[in-house]
Enzyme design. Structure first.
Site, PDB file in Angstrom:
ATOM      1  N   TRP A  12     -19.082 -34.638   9.213  1.00  0.00           N
ATOM      2  CA  TRP A  12     -17.758 -34.231   8.634  1.00  0.00           C
ATOM      3  C   TRP A  12     -18.177 -33.171   7.406  1.00  0.00           C
ATOM      4  CZ3 TRP A  12     -14.677 -36.996   4.163  1.00  0.00           C
ATOM      5  CH2 TRP A  12     -13.393 -36.276   4.173  1.00  0.00           C
ATOM      6  N   LYS A  30      -8.464 -18.671  17.114  1.00  0.00           N
ATOM      7  CA  LYS A  30      -7.566 -19.066  15.854  1.00  0.00           C
ATOM      8  C   LYS A  30      -6.442 -18.355  15.793  1.00  0.00           C
ATOM      9  CE  LYS A  30      -9.974 -22.496  15.260  1.00  0.00           C
ATOM     10  NZ  LYS A  30      -9.118 -23.898  15.536  1.00  0.00           N
ATOM     11  N   TYR A  36      -3.561 -37.335   9.271  1.00  0.00           N
ATOM     12  CA  TYR A  36      -4.372 -37.349   8.054  1.00  0.00           C
ATOM     13  C   TYR A  36      -3.481 -37.772   6.900  1.00  0.00           C
ATOM     14  CZ  TYR A  36      -8.301 -35.038  10.330  1.00  0.00           C
ATOM     15  OH  TYR A  36      -9.105 -34.568  11.487  1.00  0.00           O
TER      16      TYR A  36
HETATM   17  N1  LIG Z   1     -15.789 -32.915  11.370  1.00  0.00           N
HETATM   18  C1  LIG Z   1     -15.739 -31.682  10.890  1.00  0.00           C
HETATM   19  O1  LIG Z   1     -16.360 -31.401   9.857  1.00  0.00           O
HETATM   20  C2  LIG Z   1     -14.970 -30.742  11.835  1.00  0.00           C
HETATM   21  C3  LIG Z   1     -15.192 -29.262  11.458  1.00  0.00           C
HETATM   22  C4  LIG Z   1     -14.460 -28.407  12.364  1.00  0.00           C
HETATM   23  C5  LIG Z   1     -13.652 -28.914  13.453  1.00  0.00           C
HETATM   24  N2  LIG Z   1     -13.549 -30.260  13.252  1.00  0.00           N
HETATM   25  C6  LIG Z   1     -12.693 -30.934  14.637  1.00  0.00           C
HETATM   26  O2  LIG Z   1     -13.342 -30.416  15.993  1.00  0.00           O
HETATM   27  C7  LIG Z   1     -12.325 -30.163  16.854  1.00  0.00           C
HETATM   28  C8  LIG Z   1     -12.225 -28.915  17.216  1.00  0.00           C
HETATM   29  O3  LIG Z   1     -11.843 -28.246  16.424  1.00  0.00           O
HETATM   30  P1  LIG Z   1     -11.558 -26.171  16.833  1.00  0.00           P
HETATM   31  O4  LIG Z   1     -10.910 -25.717  15.596  1.00  0.00           O
HETATM   32  O5  LIG Z   1     -12.777 -25.975  17.278  1.00  0.00           O
HETATM   33  O6  LIG Z   1     -10.384 -26.704  18.037  1.00  0.00           O
HETATM   34  P2  LIG Z   1      -9.849 -25.444  18.795  1.00  0.00           P
HETATM   35  O7  LIG Z   1     -10.489 -24.171  18.813  1.00  0.00           O
HETATM   36  O8  LIG Z   1      -8.275 -25.418  18.389  1.00  0.00           O
HETATM   37  O9  LIG Z   1      -9.818 -26.078  20.463  1.00  0.00           O
HETATM   38  C9  LIG Z   1      -9.401 -27.487  20.615  1.00  0.00           C
HETATM   39  C10 LIG Z   1     -10.325 -28.044  21.600  1.00  0.00           C
HETATM   40  O10 LIG Z   1      -9.822 -29.282  22.020  1.00  0.00           O
HETATM   41  C11 LIG Z   1      -9.762 -29.502  23.460  1.00  0.00           C
HETATM   42  N3  LIG Z   1      -8.443 -30.482  23.542  1.00  0.00           N
HETATM   43  C12 LIG Z   1      -7.534 -30.545  22.997  1.00  0.00           C
HETATM   44  N4  LIG Z   1      -6.646 -31.648  23.309  1.00  0.00           N
HETATM   45  C13 LIG Z   1      -7.460 -32.529  24.087  1.00  0.00           C
HETATM   46  C14 LIG Z   1      -7.657 -33.824  24.702  1.00  0.00           C
HETATM   47  N5  LIG Z   1      -6.426 -34.419  24.640  1.00  0.00           N
HETATM   48  N6  LIG Z   1      -8.632 -34.102  25.255  1.00  0.00           N
HETATM   49  C15 LIG Z   1      -9.893 -33.350  25.386  1.00  0.00           C
HETATM   50  N7  LIG Z   1      -9.833 -31.985  24.948  1.00  0.00           N
HETATM   51  C16 LIG Z   1      -8.820 -31.774  23.887  1.00  0.00           C
HETATM   52  C17 LIG Z   1      -9.162 -27.938  23.978  1.00  0.00           C
HETATM   53  O11 LIG Z   1      -9.225 -27.900  25.271  1.00  0.00           O
HETATM   54  P3  LIG Z   1      -8.181 -27.181  25.971  1.00  0.00           P
HETATM   55  O12 LIG Z   1      -8.472 -25.722  25.862  1.00  0.00           O
HETATM   56  O13 LIG Z   1      -8.639 -27.407  27.564  1.00  0.00           O
HETATM   57  O14 LIG Z   1      -6.814 -27.839  25.658  1.00  0.00           O
HETATM   58  C18 LIG Z   1     -10.127 -27.466  23.006  1.00  0.00           C
HETATM   59  O15 LIG Z   1     -11.489 -27.291  23.473  1.00  0.00           O
HETATM   60  C19 LIG Z   1     -11.078 -30.817  16.209  1.00  0.00           C
HETATM   61  O16 LIG Z   1     -10.834 -32.151  16.467  1.00  0.00           O
HETATM   62  C20 LIG Z   1     -11.305 -30.772  14.618  1.00  0.00           C
HETATM   63  O17 LIG Z   1     -10.521 -31.355  13.891  1.00  0.00           O
HETATM   64  C21 LIG Z   1     -14.413 -31.224  12.892  1.00  0.00           C
END
Ligand SMILES: NC(=O)c1ccc[n+]([C@@H]2O[C@H](COP(=O)([O-])OP(=O)(O)OC[C@H]3O[C@@H](n4cnc5c(N)ncnc54)[C@H](OP(=O)(O)O)[C@@H]3O)[C@@H](O)[C@H]2O)c1
Length: 328
Positions: A263, A320, A53
């Site tokens: 987003w 987290k 980013y």
């Molecule tokens: N658009 C928005 O407004 C918004 C808001 C919040 C979050 N997000 C996005 O949502 C996503 C999840 O966020 P979070 O904080 O909930 O994540 P998190 O708790 O850190 O968990 C990460 C997740 O991603 C999976 N993962 C990691 N590497 C991967 C890969 N190469 N292929 C497939 N799955 C993979 C992990 O699976 P394993 O446990 O198997 O490793 C886990 O399920 C992130 O991309 C974040 O940036 C976006």
């Protein structure tokens, strides 16, 4: 005060620094001084360190998507906020011990929510609730499918969907998660892979699925799309695989599918203040009753920011990592 910064992009645990900078002071009547006491580490924060980013050139220290703290002082014109209030910041430069905010940049929460639940309320539970409520008109008994179901967003979505009487098919990429996701209220937990649509149809009795939620991208997006019923919506909010989404065009053509993106930053920028306040009051109430999935799984002091960042990267999907400004 202490603040996290990174002089160069790179592996977060190598480039992060906790530096001392001057405390901000109130300079106008509408300002609010907040002593930040905790912040979590989210994937978007890690990507900022890595340069995925872009850094905002107007604010080179803009780092940290969420934080909670206690109001220390308010300007003379501030009415709805008082010293001692627990708040969360809606800004994205939160990894610093004191924040100078205006009222529209924060949400005041009931003190009963507690520091840890407050620290992780802004991003992931809000995203999960908005994903569930924005893109399809769902009624109790309806099905929703999601991948990265063990992520913080995924866990929040499971708990929120269960509270609404919705049923969830939860896709993960590794074994060993089914019991904990079912304990949150998830109906089915499946490993991503070939013939996902067939397995899902068997488990749901071929019930229609009108909402699919994608945080992975690549071929996983196409497999989710393959589970949607005609006219269904796939909304993507993340790309954890780093790969472009791959969807069979025939699914869109013959299935009349809709593709959407979500987003939170845009939502917060474009939504009337009253709606944003109402959203977080709802989430805060749910957190207080235990209806949200537990958020925090590890705690570090800010002086150990590099260890905290390394831990957060190693334990994604397991809750987290929280960083506090407590003094040892
Ligand atoms: N658009 C928005 O407004 C918004 C808001 C919040 C979050 N997000 C996005 O949502 C996503 C999840 O966020 P979070 O904080 O909930 O994540 P998190 O708790 O850190 O968990 C990460 C997740 O991603 C999976 N993962 C990691 N590497 C991967 C890969 N190469 N292929 C497939 N799955 C993979 C992990 O699976 P394993 O446990 O198997 O490793 C886990 O399920 C992130 O991309 C974040 O940036 C976006």
């Amino acid at each position: 005060m202490r603040q996290i910064t990174f002089p160069t992009t790179g592996r977060p645990a190598d480039v992060a620094e906790c530096v001392d900078v001057p405390d901000p002071v109130l300079t106008s009547d509408d300002q609010i001084l907040v002593r930040v006491d905790a912040f979590p580490i989210n994937p978007a924060d890690l990507l900022l360190f890595r340069g995925v980013y872009p850094r905002n050139p107007a604010n080179g220290d803009a780092l940290g998507n969420e934080a909670t703290g206690i109001v220390e002082a308010v300007g003379a014109a501030v009415r709805g906020i008082a010293p001692g209030d627990r708040v969360i910041s809606l800004r994205t430069d939160n990894w610093r011990e004191r924040l100078l905010l205006r009222e529209h940049e924060l949400i005041r929460l009931s003190p009963e929510i507690g520091r840890e639940a407050a620290a992780v309320l802004k991003v992931n539970p809000a995203t999960a609730l908005l994903l569930l409520e924005t893109y399809a008109a769902l009624s109790p008994g309806d099905w929703v499918i999601q991948n990265a179901a063990n992520s913080a967003v995924g866990r929040a979505l499971i708990a929120l969907a269960a509270a609404k009487g919705l049923r969830t098919v939860n896709i993960v990429r590794r074994q060993g998660l089914a019991d904990e996701l079912r304990a949150l209220g998830g109906d089915h937990v499946l490993l991503d892979g070939d013939d996902l649509a067939g397995q899902v149809a068997t488990l749901t009795g071929d019930a229609p699925i009108r909402l699919a939620v994608d945080a992975v991208g690549g071929a996983s997006t196409g497999r989710l799309a393959g589970c949607l019923s005609a006219g269904g919506t796939l909304v993507t909010y993340g790309a954890m695989s780093g790969d472009p989404m791959r969807i069979d065009p025939a699914r869109l053509v013959f299935g009349d599918l809709r593709l959407r993106g979500f987003w939170l930053t845009r939502y917060l920028a474009e939504t009337p203040r009253a709606d944003i306040v109402a959203l977080y009051q709802r989430l805060s109430a749910l957190a207080r009753t235990g209806a949200l999935a537990p958020g925090v799984s590890a705690r570090f002091q800010v002086s150990d920011i590099r260890a905290a960042l390394a831990h957060a990267e190693e334990t994604m999907g397991q809750g987290k990592t929280l960083v506090t400004f407590d003094r040892p």
